[in-house]
Design a protein around this motif. Structure first.
Motif, PDB file in Angstrom:
ATOM      1  N   ALA A   1     -10.415  18.895   1.259  1.00  0.00           N
ATOM      2  CA  ALA A   1     -10.664  20.156   0.575  1.00  0.00           C
ATOM      3  C   ALA A   1     -11.843  20.051  -0.383  1.00  0.00           C
ATOM      4  CB  ALA A   1      -9.408  20.597  -0.181  1.00  0.00           C
ATOM      5  N   ARG A   2     -12.136  18.849  -0.869  1.00  0.00           N
ATOM      6  CA  ARG A   2     -13.288  18.630  -1.746  1.00  0.00           C
ATOM      7  C   ARG A   2     -14.572  18.374  -0.974  1.00  0.00           C
ATOM      8  NH1 ARG A   2      -8.870  17.590  -4.510  1.00  0.00           N
ATOM      9  NH2 ARG A   2      -8.880  17.744  -6.792  1.00  0.00           N
ATOM     10  N   GLY A   3     -14.487  18.410   0.343  1.00  0.00           N
ATOM     11  CA  GLY A   3     -15.679  18.232   1.161  1.00  0.00           C
ATOM     12  C   GLY A   3     -16.200  16.815   1.199  1.00  0.00           C
ATOM     13  N   GLU A   4     -15.357  15.846   0.909  1.00  0.00           N
ATOM     14  CA  GLU A   4     -15.802  14.458   0.872  1.00  0.00           C
ATOM     15  C   GLU A   4     -16.061  13.912   2.279  1.00  0.00           C
ATOM     16  OE1 GLU A   4     -13.810  11.468  -1.313  1.00  0.00           O
ATOM     17  OE2 GLU A   4     -13.356  12.767  -3.022  1.00  0.00           O
ATOM     18  N   ALA A   5     -17.063  13.054   2.376  1.00  0.00           N
ATOM     19  CA  ALA A   5     -17.268  12.231   3.566  1.00  0.00           C
ATOM     20  C   ALA A   5     -16.816  10.822   3.204  1.00  0.00           C
ATOM     21  CB  ALA A   5     -18.731  12.239   3.983  1.00  0.00           C
ATOM     22  N   PHE A   6     -15.860  10.306   3.942  1.00  0.00           N
ATOM     23  CA  PHE A   6     -15.289   9.011   3.577  1.00  0.00           C
ATOM     24  C   PHE A   6     -14.675   8.348   4.797  1.00  0.00           C
ATOM     25  CE2 PHE A   6     -11.938  12.148   3.178  1.00  0.00           C
ATOM     26  CZ  PHE A   6     -10.827  11.525   3.702  1.00  0.00           C
ATOM     27  N   ARG A   7     -14.263   7.105   4.591  1.00  0.00           N
ATOM     28  CA  ARG A   7     -13.574   6.321   5.621  1.00  0.00           C
ATOM     29  C   ARG A   7     -12.352   5.673   4.993  1.00  0.00           C
ATOM     30  NH1 ARG A   7     -15.856   1.297   9.385  1.00  0.00           N
ATOM     31  NH2 ARG A   7     -13.871   0.185   9.544  1.00  0.00           N
ATOM     32  N   ILE A   8     -11.271   5.611   5.764  1.00  0.00           N
ATOM     33  CA  ILE A   8     -10.061   4.942   5.310  1.00  0.00           C
ATOM     34  C   ILE A   8      -9.485   4.135   6.466  1.00  0.00           C
ATOM     35  CG2 ILE A   8      -8.614   6.968   5.817  1.00  0.00           C
ATOM     36  CD1 ILE A   8      -6.845   6.114   3.439  1.00  0.00           C
ATOM     37  N   ASP A   9      -9.091   2.902   6.180  1.00  0.00           N
ATOM     38  CA  ASP A   9      -8.469   2.004   7.156  1.00  0.00           C
ATOM     39  C   ASP A   9      -7.052   1.689   6.687  1.00  0.00           C
ATOM     40  OD1 ASP A   9     -10.913   1.958   8.401  1.00  0.00           O
ATOM     41  OD2 ASP A   9     -11.521   0.044   7.537  1.00  0.00           O
ATOM     42  N   TYR A  10      -6.097   1.803   7.585  1.00  0.00           N
ATOM     43  CA  TYR A  10      -4.714   1.484   7.212  1.00  0.00           C
ATOM     44  C   TYR A  10      -3.950   0.969   8.420  1.00  0.00           C
ATOM     45  CZ  TYR A  10      -3.387   5.965   9.368  1.00  0.00           C
ATOM     46  OH  TYR A  10      -3.183   6.998  10.253  1.00  0.00           O
ATOM     47  N   ARG A  11      -2.806   0.337   8.138  1.00  0.00           N
ATOM     48  CA  ARG A  11      -1.910  -0.166   9.172  1.00  0.00           C
ATOM     49  C   ARG A  11      -0.517   0.421   8.941  1.00  0.00           C
ATOM     50  NH1 ARG A  11      -4.607  -4.853  11.308  1.00  0.00           N
ATOM     51  NH2 ARG A  11      -6.158  -5.656   9.837  1.00  0.00           N
ATOM     52  N   ARG A  12       0.124   0.851  10.009  1.00  0.00           N
ATOM     53  CA  ARG A  12       1.491   1.349   9.917  1.00  0.00           C
ATOM     54  C   ARG A  12       2.453   0.165   9.957  1.00  0.00           C
ATOM     55  NH1 ARG A  12       2.356   6.341  13.935  1.00  0.00           N
ATOM     56  NH2 ARG A  12       4.192   6.588  12.589  1.00  0.00           N
ATOM     57  N   LEU A  13       3.279   0.055   8.951  1.00  0.00           N
ATOM     58  CA  LEU A  13       4.201  -1.065   8.845  1.00  0.00           C
ATOM     59  C   LEU A  13       5.464  -0.785   9.651  1.00  0.00           C
ATOM     60  CD1 LEU A  13       3.853  -1.805   5.028  1.00  0.00           C
ATOM     61  CD2 LEU A  13       2.705  -2.943   6.927  1.00  0.00           C
ATOM     62  N   PRO A  14       6.011  -1.797  10.322  1.00  0.00           N
ATOM     63  CA  PRO A  14       7.247  -1.594  11.092  1.00  0.00           C
ATOM     64  C   PRO A  14       8.451  -1.510  10.168  1.00  0.00           C
ATOM     65  CG  PRO A  14       6.620  -3.898  11.147  1.00  0.00           C
ATOM     66  CD  PRO A  14       5.519  -3.186  10.414  1.00  0.00           C
ATOM     67  N   ARG A  15       9.468  -0.843  10.624  1.00  0.00           N
ATOM     68  CA  ARG A  15      10.715  -0.788   9.866  1.00  0.00           C
ATOM     69  C   ARG A  15      11.320  -2.187   9.795  1.00  0.00           C
ATOM     70  NH1 ARG A  15      12.383   4.032   8.355  1.00  0.00           N
ATOM     71  NH2 ARG A  15      11.640   5.884   9.445  1.00  0.00           N
ATOM     72  N   GLY A  16      11.878  -2.491   8.631  1.00  0.00           N
ATOM     73  CA  GLY A  16      12.470  -3.796   8.447  1.00  0.00           C
ATOM     74  C   GLY A  16      11.477  -4.885   8.105  1.00  0.00           C
ATOM     75  N   TYR A  17      10.229  -4.530   7.814  1.00  0.00           N
ATOM     76  CA  TYR A  17       9.249  -5.565   7.467  1.00  0.00           C
ATOM     77  C   TYR A  17       9.616  -6.199   6.127  1.00  0.00           C
ATOM     78  CZ  TYR A  17       7.049  -2.666   3.858  1.00  0.00           C
ATOM     79  OH  TYR A  17       6.804  -1.924   2.724  1.00  0.00           O
ATOM     80  N   SER A  18       9.135  -7.401   5.912  1.00  0.00           N
ATOM     81  CA  SER A  18       9.404  -8.125   4.673  1.00  0.00           C
ATOM     82  C   SER A  18       8.162  -8.102   3.795  1.00  0.00           C
ATOM     83  CB  SER A  18       9.804  -9.578   4.957  1.00  0.00           C
ATOM     84  OG  SER A  18       9.928 -10.310   3.748  1.00  0.00           O
ATOM     85  N   ALA A  19       8.343  -7.724   2.536  1.00  0.00           N
ATOM     86  CA  ALA A  19       7.233  -7.699   1.583  1.00  0.00           C
ATOM     87  C   ALA A  19       7.037  -9.045   0.904  1.00  0.00           C
ATOM     88  CB  ALA A  19       7.471  -6.621   0.527  1.00  0.00           C
ATOM     89  N   ASP A  20       7.852 -10.054   1.252  1.00  0.00           N
ATOM     90  CA  ASP A  20       7.681 -11.371   0.657  1.00  0.00           C
ATOM     91  C   ASP A  20       6.356 -11.974   1.117  1.00  0.00           C
ATOM     92  OD1 ASP A  20      10.133 -11.214  -0.608  1.00  0.00           O
ATOM     93  OD2 ASP A  20      11.202 -12.034   1.121  1.00  0.00           O
ATOM     94  N   ALA A  21       5.691 -12.676   0.208  1.00  0.00           N
ATOM     95  CA  ALA A  21       4.353 -13.184   0.486  1.00  0.00           C
ATOM     96  C   ALA A  21       4.327 -14.165   1.650  1.00  0.00           C
ATOM     97  CB  ALA A  21       3.780 -13.852  -0.767  1.00  0.00           C
ATOM     98  N   ALA A  22       5.450 -14.862   1.900  1.00  0.00           N
ATOM     99  CA  ALA A  22       5.458 -15.918   2.919  1.00  0.00           C
ATOM    100  C   ALA A  22       5.086 -15.380   4.294  1.00  0.00           C
ATOM    101  CB  ALA A  22       6.828 -16.585   2.951  1.00  0.00           C
ATOM    102  N   GLY A  23       5.715 -14.285   4.722  1.00  0.00           N
ATOM    103  CA  GLY A  23       5.446 -13.787   6.065  1.00  0.00           C
ATOM    104  C   GLY A  23       4.600 -12.544   6.109  1.00  0.00           C
ATOM    105  N   ARG A  24       4.146 -12.064   4.957  1.00  0.00           N
ATOM    106  CA  ARG A  24       3.434 -10.793   4.922  1.00  0.00           C
ATOM    107  C   ARG A  24       2.085 -10.870   5.609  1.00  0.00           C
ATOM    108  NH1 ARG A  24       3.269  -8.759  -0.870  1.00  0.00           N
ATOM    109  NH2 ARG A  24       2.029 -10.657  -1.088  1.00  0.00           N
TER     110      ARG A  24
END
Length: 281
Positions: free
Chosen positions: A206-229
Motif C-alpha cells: 500500500a506504500r508503493g514499496e519495491a522490495f524483496r523478502i525471503d522466507y521458509r515455511r517451518l513444518p509443524r512440530g519443528y524444534s526451536a532448540d539450537a542443536a537441530g535448528r
C-alpha cells in the motif's frame, strides 16, 4: 524472539522516562519507587471520601452465561496455547512460554496440533532477508538502543543476550522509535505467523514499496532448540517474493536445493490477501 515481547516494550518505555544520568547513576529504581508511592496514594484516596449511597443489586447472570464465559476464558488462556493456535495470551509475559517449536515448560506441552500433524506446513515462517523499510521498522522490532548501558550490562550478567525485542512496541507505539533491521549490522532472522506476514506485506504494498523478502515455511512440530535448528532450516524450501512497486505484478519463486526453483503456487502465504479485520485483532 517471543520471550521478550512485553519485557522489551516495558523496559524501553522506562528507559525513555528515566534516562541514565551522565555520571553513571541508574535512576530506574527511584523512578519506580516514586510511581509506587503515587499509585498507593491514589488507591488510598477513595477511603478518604464519603462512600456513595448504596445501589440496587444487579440481577444475577443466567447460569449458562456464567459457564459460557468461564469456558471461553479457559479456552483463551489455556486451550489455544496448548493446541498451538495462539501465541499471545495473558500468562505468556510472565512465564515466557514457548508456543511454537517445542515446549519449554517442565510439565505442560504446547503446539499439540503441530506434534500430531508434523508433515503439514505450519502457520509460521522464518524470515531470512527483507529489504522493505516498513517491514524492517516493524519486525522484529529491536529496542536495545532504548536501554541504558547499565541495564544492558545487568541483562548480560544474568545470562541474557543484552538485546531486547518487542514487536508490540512498533505496532502500538511507533516504528520510528525502533532499530531498523539490517541497518548497522547483520539482518536478524525471526519467525512470524503467516497472518502477520500477509498483513505487513499488504501494508508495504500500500506504500508503493519495491522490495524483496525471503522466507521458509517451518513444518509443524519443528524444534526451536539450537542443536537441530540449523540442520532443519537448510533443508527447507526458500520462498522469494519480489515486489516492483506501483501496479507491477510481483514475482514469487520457491527454491529447493541449490538448483531447482519453480513459481509459487496460488496458496503461497506471500500471495494471499491480508487477513480480514476480525483476524487482525
Amino acid at each position: 524472539f517471543g520471550s521478550d515481547h512485553n519485557f522489551g516494550g516495558a523496559t524501553s518505555a522506562l528507559a525513555k522516562l528515566a534516562p541514565e544520568a551522565s555520571g553513571g547513576a541508574d535512576w530506574h529504581l527511584p523512578h519506580l519507587a516514586a510511581l509506587s508511592l503515587f499509585f498507593s496514594a491514589a488507591a488510598a484516596l477513595p477511603g478518604m471520601i464519603a462512600p456513595p449511597p448504596p445501589r440496587a443489586a444487579a440481577p444475577a447472570a443466567a447460569p449458562w452465561l456464567r459457564r459460557l464465559v468461564l469456558a471461553e476464558g479457559f479456552l483463551f488462556v489455556f486451550g489455544l496455547p496448548l493446541l498451538g493456535l495462539a501465541d499471545d495470551f495473558p500468562p505468556k509475559p510472565f512465564s515466557n512460554l514457548r508456543v511454537h517449536g517445542g515446549s519449554n515448560h517442565l510439565v505442560v506441552p504446547t503446539d499439540l496440533l503441530g506434534r500430531l500433524l508434523p508433515t503439514v506446513p505450519s502457520d509460521v515462517v522464518l524470515v531470512e532477508r527483507c529489504s522493505s523499510a516498513w517491514i524492517n521498522a516493524l519486525l522484529p522490532c529491536e529496542l536495545t538502543h532504548h536501554l541504558t548501558p547499565s541495564a544492558r550490562e545487568l541483562l548480560r550478567r544474568v545470562g541474557h543476550s543484552g538485546r531486547v525485542i518487542g514487536p508490540a512496541f512498533g505496532r502500538n507505539v511507533s516504528p520510528l522509535l525502533t532499530m531498523r533491521n539490517g541497518e548497522g549490522g547483520p539482518f536478524l532472522r525471526y519467525t512470524l505467523p503467516t497472518f502477520e506476514l500477509r498483513r505487513v506485506l499488504a501494508e508495504a504494498r500500500a506504500r508503493g514499496e519495491a522490495f524483496r523478502i525471503d522466507y521458509r515455511r517451518l513444518p509443524r512440530g519443528y524444534s526451536a532448540d539450537a542443536a537441530g535448528r540449523q540442520a532443519l532450516v537448510a533443508t527447507l524450501p526458500l520462498t522469494t517474493l519480489v515486489e516492483r512497486g506501483g501496479t507491477s505484478p510481483p514475482s514469487c519463486t520457491v527454491r529447493r536445493g541449490n538448483w531447482f526453483s519453480a513459481r509459487c503456487t496460488p496458496d503461497e502465504p506471500a500471495l494471499q490477501p491480508p487477513p480480514q479485520a476480525w483476524a487482525q485483532r
